[in-house]
Write an enzyme that holds these catalytic residues in place. Structure first.
Site, PDB file in Angstrom:
ATOM      1  N   ASP A   1       0.863  -0.875   0.104  1.00  0.00           N
ATOM      2  CA  ASP A   1       0.054   0.098   0.057  1.00  0.00           C
ATOM      3  C   ASP A   1       1.026   1.127   0.390  1.00  0.00           C
ATOM      4  O   ASP A   1       1.887   1.305   0.381  1.00  0.00           O
ATOM      5  CB  ASP A   1      -0.638  -0.155   0.974  1.00  0.00           C
ATOM      6  CG  ASP A   1      -2.236   0.946   0.838  1.00  0.00           C
ATOM      7  OD1 ASP A   1      -2.653   1.466  -0.206  1.00  0.00           O
ATOM      8  OD2 ASP A   1      -2.685   1.125   2.424  1.00  0.00           O
TER       9      ASP A   1
ATOM     10  N   ASN B   1     -11.339  -2.840  -5.876  1.00  0.00           N
ATOM     11  CA  ASN B   1     -10.160  -1.827  -5.994  1.00  0.00           C
ATOM     12  C   ASN B   1     -10.721  -1.491  -7.759  1.00  0.00           C
ATOM     13  O   ASN B   1     -10.656  -0.370  -8.559  1.00  0.00           O
ATOM     14  CB  ASN B   1      -8.626  -2.495  -7.014  1.00  0.00           C
ATOM     15  CG  ASN B   1      -8.015  -2.461  -5.644  1.00  0.00           C
ATOM     16  OD1 ASN B   1      -7.170  -2.903  -5.004  1.00  0.00           O
ATOM     17  ND2 ASN B   1      -7.741  -1.423  -4.343  1.00  0.00           N
TER      18      ASN B   1
HETATM   19  C1  IPE Z   1      -5.236  -2.990  -0.829  1.00  0.00           C
HETATM   20  O1  IPE Z   1      -5.177  -1.563  -0.466  1.00  0.00           O
HETATM   21  C2  IPE Z   1      -5.468  -3.733  -1.256  1.00  0.00           C
HETATM   22  C3  IPE Z   1      -4.367  -3.929  -2.126  1.00  0.00           C
HETATM   23  C4  IPE Z   1      -3.032  -3.276  -2.005  1.00  0.00           C
HETATM   24  C5  IPE Z   1      -4.304  -4.312  -3.585  1.00  0.00           C
HETATM   25  P1  IPE Z   1      -6.114  -0.574  -0.812  1.00  0.00           P
HETATM   26  O2  IPE Z   1      -5.468   0.802  -0.706  1.00  0.00           O
HETATM   27  O3  IPE Z   1      -6.971  -0.222  -2.237  1.00  0.00           O
HETATM   28  O4  IPE Z   1      -6.903  -0.641   1.030  1.00  0.00           O
HETATM   29  P2  IPE Z   1      -7.774   0.740   1.505  1.00  0.00           P
HETATM   30  O5  IPE Z   1      -8.795   1.417   0.737  1.00  0.00           O
HETATM   31  O6  IPE Z   1      -7.059   1.224   2.222  1.00  0.00           O
HETATM   32  O7  IPE Z   1      -8.048  -0.219   2.728  1.00  0.00           O
HETATM   33  C1  IPE Z   2      -1.023   0.613  -3.156  1.00  0.00           C
HETATM   34  O1  IPE Z   2      -0.898   1.414  -3.124  1.00  0.00           O
HETATM   35  C2  IPE Z   2      -1.462  -0.450  -4.788  1.00  0.00           C
HETATM   36  C3  IPE Z   2      -3.321  -0.778  -4.905  1.00  0.00           C
HETATM   37  C4  IPE Z   2      -4.117  -0.992  -3.898  1.00  0.00           C
HETATM   38  C5  IPE Z   2      -3.296  -1.579  -6.891  1.00  0.00           C
HETATM   39  P1  IPE Z   2      -2.470   2.633  -3.267  1.00  0.00           P
HETATM   40  O2  IPE Z   2      -2.516   2.796  -5.202  1.00  0.00           O
HETATM   41  O3  IPE Z   2      -3.274   2.016  -2.686  1.00  0.00           O
HETATM   42  O4  IPE Z   2      -1.766   3.961  -2.901  1.00  0.00           O
HETATM   43  P2  IPE Z   2      -2.153   5.397  -1.915  1.00  0.00           P
HETATM   44  O5  IPE Z   2      -3.143   4.319  -0.742  1.00  0.00           O
HETATM   45  O6  IPE Z   2      -3.646   5.861  -2.669  1.00  0.00           O
HETATM   46  O7  IPE Z   2      -1.875   5.465  -1.169  1.00  0.00           O
HETATM   47 MG    MG Z   3      -3.991   2.303  -0.862  1.00  0.00          MG
END
Ligand code: IPE
Ligand code: IPE
Ligand code: MG
Length: 238
Positions: A18, A66
């Site tokens: 993340d 996602n």
């Molecule tokens: C969790 O991250 C999913 C992945 C890392 C693929 P998200 O960024 O989607 O999760 P939330 O929205 O913070 O719960």
């Molecule tokens: C994790 O990074 C990747 C996926 C969830 C696919 P994020 O895209 O969630 O990054 P933040 O949480 O917005 O910083």
């Molecule tokens: Mg995220």
């Protein structure tokens, strides 16, 4: 820090990767650049697992939730998946790593699915190391599908409800045959599971690091593993 070869290593590490978006944002870059940098982190951590002798690595790459993101971002992530698989296939063979995927693979765009299935097939015979990619993965969806599969067997008369044990249920999940993760790592400081491996993480040690995923490297991973090595796992005992 103790040298890596004297540390207690987990057999299975699961990672919620993340913070790609925030990494990009803090640099005034589009989110897609964060995802690109995140793919580089995946390469580094995969190599580190080989180096440290960690046989199972599960990476949360895309959740069922996602799909709610803007189409352009979803497209970027799917394209990066293709690029990653093409670029890393050689390494997987070199390091005798089997690729597996969990999640709603049928929902992935055909291009990504084709590459994914090709690499899964070409690495299927390796037993030393396993990389599991969670793609369009949601733990509740996985558990519901397992319940449906078992219910179908009961309805068909081939399974007694009383014969449904924890082991049988685990075998109906997408992670059948894979040992439960010993360690869950989440980067970027969020203290939540976000629908990841709810059943399988029952007794995992959880380490949350403030480090954003694109900044997560071998040294950061060693810090996390060191923290894991300090934990006393009691599994409910004394
Ligand atoms: C969790 O991250 C999913 C992945 C890392 C693929 P998200 O960024 O989607 O999760 P939330 O929205 O913070 O719960
Ligand atoms: C994790 O990074 C990747 C996926 C969830 C696919 P994020 O895209 O969630 O990054 P933040 O949480 O917005 O910083
Ligand atoms: Mg995220």
């Amino acid at each position: 820090m103790p040298p890596a070869d004297t540390m207690t290593m987990p057999r299975h590490v699961a990672v919620i990767m993340d913070g790609n978006g925030r990494w990009a944002q803090s640099r005034g870059l589009p989110r897609s650049e964060g995802h690109r940098a995140g793919a580089e982190s995946v390469r580094r951590i995969l190599n580190a697992c080989t180096e440290f002798g960690i046989p199972y690595l599960t990476l949360y790459a895309f959740s069922t939730e996602n799909w709610k993101r803007p189409k352009a971002e979803v497209d970027t992530l799917m394209k990066l998946l293709c690029d990653f698989l093409k670029a890393r296939e050689k390494d997987l063979h070199k390091n005798k790593t089997r690729l597996l995927a969990i999640g709603q693979i049928e929902r992935l765009p055909e291009k990504s699915r084709t590459v994914l299935e090709k690499v899964i097939a070409s690495t299927a015979t390796y037993t030393e190391r396993t990389l599991i990619l969670a793609l369009s993965y949601g733990s509740r969806d996985e558990i519901v599908r397992a319940a449906q599969a078992l219910a179908r067997r009961v309805k068909a008369g081939t399974l007694e409800p009383e014969a449904i044990t924890e082991e049988l249920f685990a075998g109906a999940l997408m992670t059948a045959g894979i040992p439960d993760p010993d360690l869950l790592v989440r980067t970027s400081g969020e203290m939540r599971l976000s629908n990841f491996l709810l059943w399988q993480l029952s007794y995992a040690e959880i380490v949350v690091t403030p480090c954003l995923w694109p900044d997560f490297d071998r040294a950061q991973f060693l810090l996390v593993l060191e923290e894991y090595g300090r934990r006393i796992r009691r599994f409910g005992g004394v």
